[in-house]
Design a protein around this motif. Structure first.
Motif, short mmCIF file in Angstrom:
data_model
loop_
_atom_site.label_atom_id
_atom_site.label_comp_id
_atom_site.label_asym_id
_atom_site.label_seq_id
_atom_site.Cartn_x
_atom_site.Cartn_y
_atom_site.Cartn_z
N LEU A 25 81.95 40.21 72.56
CA LEU A 25 80.85 39.53 73.24
C LEU A 25 81.33 38.26 73.94
O LEU A 25 80.88 37.93 75.04
N ALA A 26 82.22 37.51 73.27
CA ALA A 26 82.66 36.22 73.81
C ALA A 26 83.79 36.34 74.82
O ALA A 26 83.97 35.46 75.67
N LYS A 27 84.55 37.41 74.75
CA LYS A 27 85.73 37.55 75.60
C LYS A 27 85.33 37.82 77.05
O LYS A 27 84.37 38.54 77.32
N GLN A 80 85.43 21.98 77.15
CA GLN A 80 85.86 22.37 78.50
C GLN A 80 85.63 23.85 78.80
O GLN A 80 85.56 24.24 79.97
N ALA A 81 85.51 24.68 77.76
CA ALA A 81 85.39 26.13 77.96
C ALA A 81 83.99 26.51 78.42
O ALA A 81 83.00 25.81 78.15
N SER A 82 83.90 27.66 79.08
CA SER A 82 82.60 28.13 79.56
C SER A 82 81.84 28.89 78.48
O SER A 82 80.64 29.14 78.62
N ARG A 83 82.55 29.27 77.42
CA ARG A 83 81.90 29.98 76.31
C ARG A 83 82.32 29.34 74.99
O ARG A 83 83.40 28.77 74.88
N ARG A 84 81.45 29.51 74.00
CA ARG A 84 81.70 28.94 72.67
C ARG A 84 81.45 29.98 71.60
O ARG A 84 80.48 30.74 71.69
N LEU A 85 82.32 29.99 70.61
CA LEU A 85 82.16 30.89 69.47
C LEU A 85 82.01 30.03 68.22
O LEU A 85 82.93 29.31 67.84
N HIS A 86 80.83 30.07 67.62
CA HIS A 86 80.49 29.22 66.48
C HIS A 86 80.62 30.01 65.17
O HIS A 86 80.06 31.11 65.06
N LEU A 87 81.30 29.46 64.20
CA LEU A 87 81.37 30.06 62.87
C LEU A 87 80.52 29.24 61.92
O LEU A 87 80.79 28.06 61.68
N HIS A 88 79.47 29.88 61.39
CA HIS A 88 78.56 29.22 60.45
C HIS A 88 78.80 29.77 59.05
O HIS A 88 78.52 30.95 58.80
N PHE A 89 79.29 28.95 58.16
CA PHE A 89 79.45 29.36 56.77
C PHE A 89 78.30 28.80 55.93
O PHE A 89 77.54 27.96 56.41
N TYR A 90 78.19 29.28 54.70
CA TYR A 90 77.09 28.86 53.81
C TYR A 90 75.74 29.01 54.52
O TYR A 90 74.87 28.14 54.45
N ALA A 91 75.58 30.14 55.21
CA ALA A 91 74.37 30.39 56.00
C ALA A 91 73.82 31.78 55.64
O ALA A 91 74.35 32.79 56.07
#
Length: 457
Positions: A166-168, A263-274
């Protein structure tokens, strides 16, 4: 000398390994093996469950091809196992032509995630998405990619595959075997943020270091982690110090925390303890946010809820919480665990735990969708050992000749494919990719796959 006519339903790694192990095993009888698969091409989830940008994992196909190319295993593709003889073969058919059958049908559907709103528009199973981007012939050619912010629930390799695809940027997938329709779909995606949610902490994830590293190699994608997730307790610290794999995973995650972002056009967020608790929907019933409960370590490797609820706005959601097996007509099935009930591969009747003679299982349909290729091989060895020792309880088929099953399929008008047909399709896909400098372009349409395999005009 006694001869075992064996049918194996499922031509993925589990089925191919079982055939190979039996042919190489010490035994007092001859063996003739026929592999059946509902798809026109072999290799199962290695072809249709591994992301296209995983060439190292897809290298497994080379080993599987070597087994099939020896020529001592016949393969019949585009043959369904089920209750309708017009579509393929039934259990009664197998009993008439074989001494035994191994089911190696895997697990291809998503496990359930029972939270409110999970069935909302814009909420999908990861397995379906994987089948789409891998060009599975039985799935629609189009996929709705209209969300700017997407949630992926799960902390296993499939969750990371889905998040990465999805992010690539679609152009970075062009060197792979990605089908043309998938490239066009991903190219038009407006996605800017992909959020991955796991209810435990960073030292309890189920993905492998290789998968994690690849996530951090994405071009023009920032990795976003929260400092609050890395306040390790004593148990987490001990896990990092005492387990090499966890140590590597921690090292990768810690390195991402030091990266500059923004600076990037996309972001990949890792949510732990969620811990996901609800899929929030808008007035039209579409996904609008994921509500989750913040968890905390319990000091023993698990987590407990804190009661604190948070929401992340998203317009699409993918659940990647595991695969689940599917029942087969006439074969016992455990609805709770999604497997064929068995004892070390010997299928048993769940009502009385007595062995169902002649019927065996291996792979994920035997043990559930866990483990890697090494587990698949040990599974097959265990099952094969029982087949050898069960010689006195094999079926006594009415028509065991190798020609009889071909005659049956042809009499029913089933357009089956063979190993020679797979070679033709393989060469065709490679040729399609050559003008564009790609490894191959996968044929998606089932009828086209069959026509190419059968060399029909």
């Amino acid at each position: 000398m006694t001869k075992l006519r064996l049918a194996i339903v499922g031509a993925g790694p589990a089925g191919i390994y079982a055939a190979d192990i039996l042919l190489k095993a010490e035994r007092s009888f001859d063996v003739s093996i026929d592999l059946f698969d509902h798809l026109p091409a072999p290799y199962g989830l290695v072809r249709y469950g591994v992301a296209p940008d995983h060439p190292r994992i897809k290298g497994i196909i080379t080993a599987l091809r070597d087994v099939l190319d020896r020529g001592d295993i016949r393969i019949f593709g585009n043959v369904r196992f089920g209750a309708d003889p017009a579509e393929g073969l039934t259990l009664d058919d197998l009993k008439r032509h074989y001494n035994a059958v191994i089911f190696a049908t895997g697990a291809v559907h998503d496990a359930e995630l029972r939270i409110p709103g999970i069935d909302a528009a814009g909420s999908y199973g990861a397995a379906d998405f994987v089948s789409w981007y891998d060009g599975h012939p039985d799935y629609p050619r189009e996929w709705p990619l209209d969300a700017e912010s997407v949630a992926v629930i799960g902390n296993g390799n499939v969750a990371l595959d889905v998040a990465r695809v999805l992010a690539k940027h679609a152009d970075d997938l062009l060197p792979t075997e990605i089908p043309a329709n998938v490239y066009e779909g991903l190219k038009a995606s407006p996605v800017t943020d992909v959020h991955v949610f796991g209810r435990r902490g960073p030292t309890s994830v189920k993905f492998t270091p290789l998968e994690l590293r690849e996530l951090g190699e994405l071009r023009d994608v920032d990795m976003i982690l929260a400092d609050e997730d890395f306040d390790y307790d004593e148990h987490a610290q001990a896990s990092v110090a005492g387990n090499k794999q966890i140590m590597v995973i921690d090292r990768v995650l810690q390195s991402w925390r030091k990266r500059e972002t923004g600076q990037a056009s996309r972001r990949l967020h890792l949510h732990f303890y969620a811990k996901p608790v609800e899929v929030v929907t808008d007035a039209s019933g579409r996904v609008s946010a994921l509500k989750y409960e913040r968890t905390r370590p319990d000091g023993q490797g698990g987590v407990v809820g804190t009661g604190e609820l948070r929401e992340v706005p998203v317009q699409a959601l993918y659940r990647a919480v595991g695969y689940f097996g599917s029942p087969l007509p006439g074969v016992p099935f455990d609805e709770k665990h999604g497997v064929i009930p068995n004892h070390e591969g010997q299928v048993v009747n769940p009502d009385n735990n007595e062995q169902v003679y002649g019927v065996y299982a291996t792979g994920w349909i035997k043990r559930g969708p866990v483990g890697l290729i090494g587990h698949t091989k040990s599974d097959a060895m265990e099952t094969v050992e029982h087949i050898i020792n069960d010689l006195g309880n094999w079926w006594a088929p009415e028509s065991p000749s190798e020609a009889s099953i071909v005659e049956l399929l042809e009499s029913r008008g089933i357009r089956y494919t063979t190993l020679d047909g797979w070679h033709a399709l393989d060469a065709h896909e490679i040729a399609l990719g050559e003008p564009e400098g790609r490894a191959r372009i996968k044929v998606v349409d089932r009828d086209e796959m069959v026509r190419v395999s059968r060399r029909e005009s």
